[in-house]
Each structure stands twice: as C-alpha cells, then as structure tokens.
Design a protein around this motif. Sequence first.
Motif, PDB file in Angstrom:
ATOM      1  N   ILE B  65       0.834  -1.219   0.000  1.00 34.67           N
ATOM      2  CA  ILE B  65       0.000   0.000   0.000  1.00 34.67           C
ATOM      3  C   ILE B  65       0.871   1.274   0.000  1.00 34.67           C
ATOM      4  CG2 ILE B  65      -1.784   1.298   1.244  1.00 34.67           C
ATOM      5  CD1 ILE B  65      -2.805  -1.494   2.211  1.00 34.67           C
ATOM      6  N   PRO B  66       1.762   1.461   1.001  1.00 31.52           N
ATOM      7  CA  PRO B  66       2.634   2.656   0.924  1.00 31.52           C
ATOM      8  C   PRO B  66       3.542   2.638  -0.300  1.00 31.52           C
ATOM      9  CG  PRO B  66       3.308   1.224   2.733  1.00 31.52           C
ATOM     10  CD  PRO B  66       1.988   0.711   2.252  1.00 31.52           C
ATOM     11  N   ALA B  67       3.861   1.437  -0.799  1.00 33.88           N
ATOM     12  CA  ALA B  67       4.695   1.366  -1.997  1.00 33.88           C
ATOM     13  C   ALA B  67       4.021   2.069  -3.170  1.00 33.88           C
ATOM     14  CB  ALA B  67       4.993  -0.095  -2.348  1.00 33.88           C
ATOM     15  N   ASN B  68       2.695   2.108  -3.147  1.00 39.88           N
ATOM     16  CA  ASN B  68       1.976   2.757  -4.234  1.00 39.88           C
ATOM     17  C   ASN B  68       1.603   4.206  -3.930  1.00 39.88           C
ATOM     18  OD1 ASN B  68       1.272   1.021  -6.686  1.00 39.88           O
ATOM     19  ND2 ASN B  68       1.083  -0.380  -4.959  1.00 39.88           N
ATOM     20  N   LEU B  69       1.552   4.553  -2.625  1.00 41.32           N
ATOM     21  CA  LEU B  69       1.134   5.902  -2.263  1.00 41.32           C
ATOM     22  C   LEU B  69       2.293   6.891  -2.291  1.00 41.32           C
ATOM     23  CD1 LEU B  69      -1.403   5.179   0.626  1.00 41.32           C
ATOM     24  CD2 LEU B  69      -1.855   5.637  -1.795  1.00 41.32           C
ATOM     25  N   PHE B  70       3.474   6.439  -1.817  1.00 40.29           N
ATOM     26  CA  PHE B  70       4.635   7.332  -1.784  1.00 40.29           C
ATOM     27  C   PHE B  70       5.318   7.391  -3.153  1.00 40.29           C
ATOM     28  CE2 PHE B  70       4.505   6.299   2.830  1.00 40.29           C
ATOM     29  CZ  PHE B  70       4.420   7.598   3.303  1.00 40.29           C
ATOM     30  N   PRO B  71       6.113   8.452  -3.386  1.00 44.56           N
ATOM     31  CA  PRO B  71       6.845   8.505  -4.656  1.00 44.56           C
ATOM     32  C   PRO B  71       7.963   7.467  -4.706  1.00 44.56           C
ATOM     33  CG  PRO B  71       7.373  10.417  -3.302  1.00 44.56           C
ATOM     34  CD  PRO B  71       6.257   9.706  -2.617  1.00 44.56           C
ATOM     35  N   MET B  72       8.132   6.876  -5.864  1.00 43.44           N
ATOM     36  CA  MET B  72       9.170   5.874  -6.083  1.00 43.44           C
ATOM     37  C   MET B  72      10.454   6.575  -6.513  1.00 43.44           C
ATOM     38  SD  MET B  72       9.210   2.440  -6.188  1.00 43.44           S
ATOM     39  CE  MET B  72      10.069   1.054  -6.914  1.00 43.44           C
ATOM     40  N   LEU B  73      10.294   7.642  -7.277  1.00 49.96           N
ATOM     41  CA  LEU B  73      11.446   8.322  -7.857  1.00 49.96           C
ATOM     42  C   LEU B  73      11.204   9.827  -7.837  1.00 49.96           C
ATOM     43  CD1 LEU B  73      14.047   7.335  -9.278  1.00 49.96           C
ATOM     44  CD2 LEU B  73      12.852   7.580 -11.445  1.00 49.96           C
ATOM     45  N   GLU B  74      12.191  10.573  -7.322  1.00 53.84           N
ATOM     46  CA  GLU B  74      12.096  12.033  -7.369  1.00 53.84           C
ATOM     47  C   GLU B  74      13.063  12.510  -8.433  1.00 53.84           C
ATOM     48  OE1 GLU B  74      13.191  13.028  -3.402  1.00 53.84           O
ATOM     49  OE2 GLU B  74      11.409  12.125  -2.513  1.00 53.84           O
ATOM     50  N   SER B  75      12.537  13.107  -9.487  1.00 55.68           N
ATOM     51  CA  SER B  75      13.428  13.521 -10.571  1.00 55.68           C
ATOM     52  C   SER B  75      13.498  15.039 -10.659  1.00 55.68           C
ATOM     53  CB  SER B  75      12.959  12.932 -11.899  1.00 55.68           C
ATOM     54  OG  SER B  75      11.588  13.159 -12.073  1.00 55.68           O
ATOM     55  N   THR B  76      14.695  15.540 -10.930  1.00 57.38           N
ATOM     56  CA  THR B  76      14.904  16.973 -11.100  1.00 57.38           C
ATOM     57  C   THR B  76      15.350  17.208 -12.526  1.00 57.38           C
ATOM     58  OG1 THR B  76      15.845  16.819  -8.892  1.00 57.38           O
ATOM     59  CG2 THR B  76      15.905  18.973  -9.948  1.00 57.38           C
ATOM     60  N   PHE B  77      14.633  18.057 -13.232  1.00 55.32           N
ATOM     61  CA  PHE B  77      15.001  18.365 -14.607  1.00 55.32           C
ATOM     62  C   PHE B  77      15.083  19.871 -14.763  1.00 55.32           C
ATOM     63  CE2 PHE B  77      14.221  18.675 -19.236  1.00 55.32           C
ATOM     64  CZ  PHE B  77      15.273  17.877 -19.659  1.00 55.32           C
ATOM     65  N   LEU B  78      16.308  20.384 -14.983  1.00 50.63           N
ATOM     66  CA  LEU B  78      16.553  21.822 -15.076  1.00 50.63           C
ATOM     67  C   LEU B  78      15.985  22.568 -13.876  1.00 50.63           C
ATOM     68  CD1 LEU B  78      15.890  22.333 -18.898  1.00 50.63           C
ATOM     69  CD2 LEU B  78      18.095  22.300 -17.728  1.00 50.63           C
ATOM     70  N   GLY B  79      16.273  22.006 -12.689  1.00 55.61           N
ATOM     71  CA  GLY B  79      15.892  22.684 -11.476  1.00 55.61           C
ATOM     72  C   GLY B  79      14.462  22.442 -11.018  1.00 55.61           C
ATOM     73  N   ARG B  80      13.643  21.786 -11.850  1.00 55.11           N
ATOM     74  CA  ARG B  80      12.260  21.534 -11.448  1.00 55.11           C
ATOM     75  C   ARG B  80      12.112  20.103 -10.946  1.00 55.11           C
ATOM     76  NH1 ARG B  80       8.446  22.151 -16.046  1.00 55.11           N
ATOM     77  NH2 ARG B  80       7.483  20.356 -15.097  1.00 55.11           N
ATOM     78  N   ARG B  81      11.526  19.958  -9.756  1.00 56.09           N
ATOM     79  CA  ARG B  81      11.440  18.639  -9.165  1.00 56.09           C
ATOM     80  C   ARG B  81      10.065  18.015  -9.395  1.00 56.09           C
ATOM     81  NH1 ARG B  81      12.268  17.106  -2.824  1.00 56.09           N
ATOM     82  NH2 ARG B  81      10.500  15.698  -2.954  1.00 56.09           N
ATOM     83  N   THR B  82      10.060  16.736  -9.803  1.00 55.19           N
ATOM     84  CA  THR B  82       8.808  16.019  -9.974  1.00 55.19           C
ATOM     85  C   THR B  82       8.888  14.724  -9.182  1.00 55.19           C
ATOM     86  OG1 THR B  82       9.193  16.609 -12.278  1.00 55.19           O
ATOM     87  CG2 THR B  82       7.118  15.491 -11.768  1.00 55.19           C
ATOM     88  N   ASP B  83       7.855  14.423  -8.388  1.00 57.91           N
ATOM     89  CA  ASP B  83       7.790  13.141  -7.700  1.00 57.91           C
ATOM     90  C   ASP B  83       6.860  12.233  -8.480  1.00 57.91           C
ATOM     91  OD1 ASP B  83       9.308  14.321  -5.860  1.00 57.91           O
ATOM     92  OD2 ASP B  83       7.819  14.333  -4.241  1.00 57.91           O
ATOM     93  N   SER B  84       7.278  10.995  -8.677  1.00 59.60           N
ATOM     94  CA  SER B  84       6.327  10.101  -9.329  1.00 59.60           C
ATOM     95  C   SER B  84       6.190   8.787  -8.576  1.00 59.60           C
ATOM     96  CB  SER B  84       6.731   9.849 -10.785  1.00 59.60           C
ATOM     97  OG  SER B  84       8.078   9.474 -10.853  1.00 59.60           O
TER      98      SER B  84
END
Lengths: 233, 214
Positions: B65-84
């Motif tokens: 359950i938390p494996a699906n709720l929390f972000p698996m990967l936090e990516s930063t692209f040109l200073g902008r952060r995206t959690d997926s």
Amino acid sequence: MTRTAAIADGGGIAAGTAEGDRAARILEAGGEVIACTVCDALHSVGAGPPMHGRMRCARCGSVLLRAPRGALDSILGGALATVILVISAVFFPFLEISAKGLRSAASLVDVAFAFSQGITAPLALAVILMIVVLPVTRAAALGWALVPLRLGRPALPGAKRAFRFASRLKPWSMAEVFIIGVVVALVKIGGMATVSLGPAFWELTLIVLIVALESTSLCEKTIWRMLEARSRS
Amino acid sequence: MAHAGSPQPVLTARAAGLIGCATCGCVSRPGTAHCPRCGSVLHSRRPGSLSKVWAWWLAGLIAYIPANLFPMLESTFLGRRTDSTIVGGVVDLVHHGAYFIAGVVFFASVLIPVGKFIAVGYLAYSLRYRVQLSGHMRTLLYEIVEFIGRWSMVDVFVVAILAALVNLGFVVGFRPGPAAVFFALSVACTMVSALSLDPRLIWDAVERDVPDHG
C-alpha cells in the motif's frame, strides 16, 4: 525425457499389508527409492536418468533427476560468470553516460549507495547483499561443493553444508535480476543521454542470462545423490 | 511438457508410512530427525506452512500500500522537481508516447505483484477449500510464482541505477523515493510467503478434491 515408473498404490510391492510393514518392505526391497519433493510420490530410481535427459515424476510431472554431467556444468558455469561479472562491476564503473558535455559513471557500490540517505538507508545494505555479497558467497559455496565432483574427485570436507547453504541463498542472490534492471534503466535513460557500454558488459550479460535460464532447470536432488556418493563421511 | 494422460493412483511417501526429504527426495523411516543424505530437518509436511504463508502474504500486502502511495522516484530536470509514484510513472511514460517502456514497467511493477498476491492467495485457499483447478495447473501456478517472485525486485534496482548514474549537475538528476523501501519489503515478504508453502500440501489437496486423479 523419460518417465519413471511410480510405485503404484497397492500394486506389486505391498498389496494389502499394514502400513509399517509396507514401509519396511519398500525400503528393504533393494534398489533406491526417491520421493518427489513437489508431490511426495514415491519412485524407484532404477538405472537412473538417461545420459542426456531427465526423469520426471509420474504424478506431477516435475523433474526428479537429471543426467549428472550437464547439471554440474550449468551450475558451475553460472557461478563462474556471476563471480567475474560482480567482482569486475564492483571495482570498475560498468556504466557511463554523457549529455551536454557532462559525464557520469557508476559502479555496483555506487548503485547500492544511491539509497544511503534518509528513510531508504536500510535498502542500501539490502541491495549490496542482493547484488554483491550473496551472489559471490553463493558462487564460492557452489565451487567448494561441486568443483571436486566435476573433476571426478571425492568431495571436500563440508561440501554438503556448503551446498545446503548455497541452496538457501539462491532466491536472494539477484545478480541476473540486476542485469535486467540495468537494461530497463538504460532504455529509460536512452532518451536524455548517450550511454556507453563496453563489449565485455554485453558478453557477460548474455552469459548470465543464458545460465540463469539454464539453472532454473537445476535439479538439487541430482546433486545431492552425487554428493552422497562422493562424500567420505 | 506432456503429462500423464491416464491418471494412476500413486503411492506417496506419507501414505507408505515414510518421510520424503523436501530438499533431496531421500526417503527415511518415521522418527528420523535429520535426512541421512543432505542433513535437512525432516518433516513429512512442513509444520505451520499455511499460517506462515498467510502471515507473510498479509505483511507483503500491507507493505504494498505505501509502496503505491509514496513517490518511487524524485526527478529533477533543469531545477524543477517532480515526484512520481509507480502508477504515476507509468502514466507519465504514456503521456510521453513511450508505450513500450510504459508497458514493461506496468507489467513488472503492477501486474506481477498483484498477480502474485492473487496466485499465492489462491493456492493457500486451495489447501483448505475445494477448488476446480487441476493438480498440474496448480503446480504450474506454484512454479510460476516461485520463479517470478524475485524478478519484481527489478524495479528497486532500476531506481537505484537511475539515482546513482543520472546525476548531471543542474541538468537532470534522480533520487530514490520512500516507496522503494516499501516495494522491496513487499517483494521480500511475498517471496518468503511463497517459499513457506510446502508444495506437497497442494497435492494432498488435489487428492482430496479429485480422489481418483491424484
């Protein structure tokens, strides 16, 4: 593939006898008896598996015994490939990418340490176990137990314990799973950076995959019979 | 993979009053504690197998359950952060038109784990209650689950590789998210769950469900 004759219930061996009596008769009838580890069906081993084939369980169809020579070669080949791959990838960066003049490279240790910060820290230890420590330990244990058998010599002391240990480690030793992870990661990166891989990487990948496939047909029961026959104790 | 066409009654080690070793197949008399061939502890059927299967199965499900709720990967692209998250990552890939990779990730991180919960649950259920599936299909299911279990760990390795490798300063970088820990935990628990299942119990159940076709 040949199918061995199962010991049929009530047929031939022990019709109508009391249970204990029946057990005694089966064991004393001479000739080796083996129980299928998947479904518990009893089989008489007879002359053993054919030179290049396997004996299957008459009830559930799973492999009972394999020809010993092939079984040993595939296990030892896999162990050797694993050791070479893992050790070289620990000491050398096995992956390198570049984009817009920037470079980045990683070794196996770097990969495990990607988890070293924050809540994911315990995972760093688990990953280093799964992709470095356990594969190498398992390969060493298999070598200790099985190389003498392959060379036609008596087993080394502790061979049985080493093989039992290696079997325990098997599910948790994930060198070949990691290789697939590398491939998936490369496909993901492919769009944003140039990836460079040495030819050695692909050769080893191929070896590990072939052997991973081969070792799924590994038959522990076959190895145990050989270990028993060659052990001094 | 031709299986016997005409089922024949087969004598099991237990029915013969003997104990078959779960590791090496060596047959021993009752009362023997350790297998004379491989030294494993001998049990005609592994004790507590079913409760261990359910306990680890449940632990794996809870961690999933938390494996699906929390972000698996936090990516930063040109200073902008995206959690997926796992599913979010798949959706992103679809939006970018990378259907093939999206399919691979969906298969490895969603279909396989969910399928594994269903398959192990079904097999454990079949030990207690009557089900329709033939013995060979149950064995096949068991073998698939046992084989495929460890391959789910691929996702954790992918996250680690991306985070270790893609670190090009300001341009692009990845960091593992907390979901990676729970996902790895979930995979490990379901592996232990499947390993706790004594396959001989499956065949005892087959014999009960289809008396003449054991």
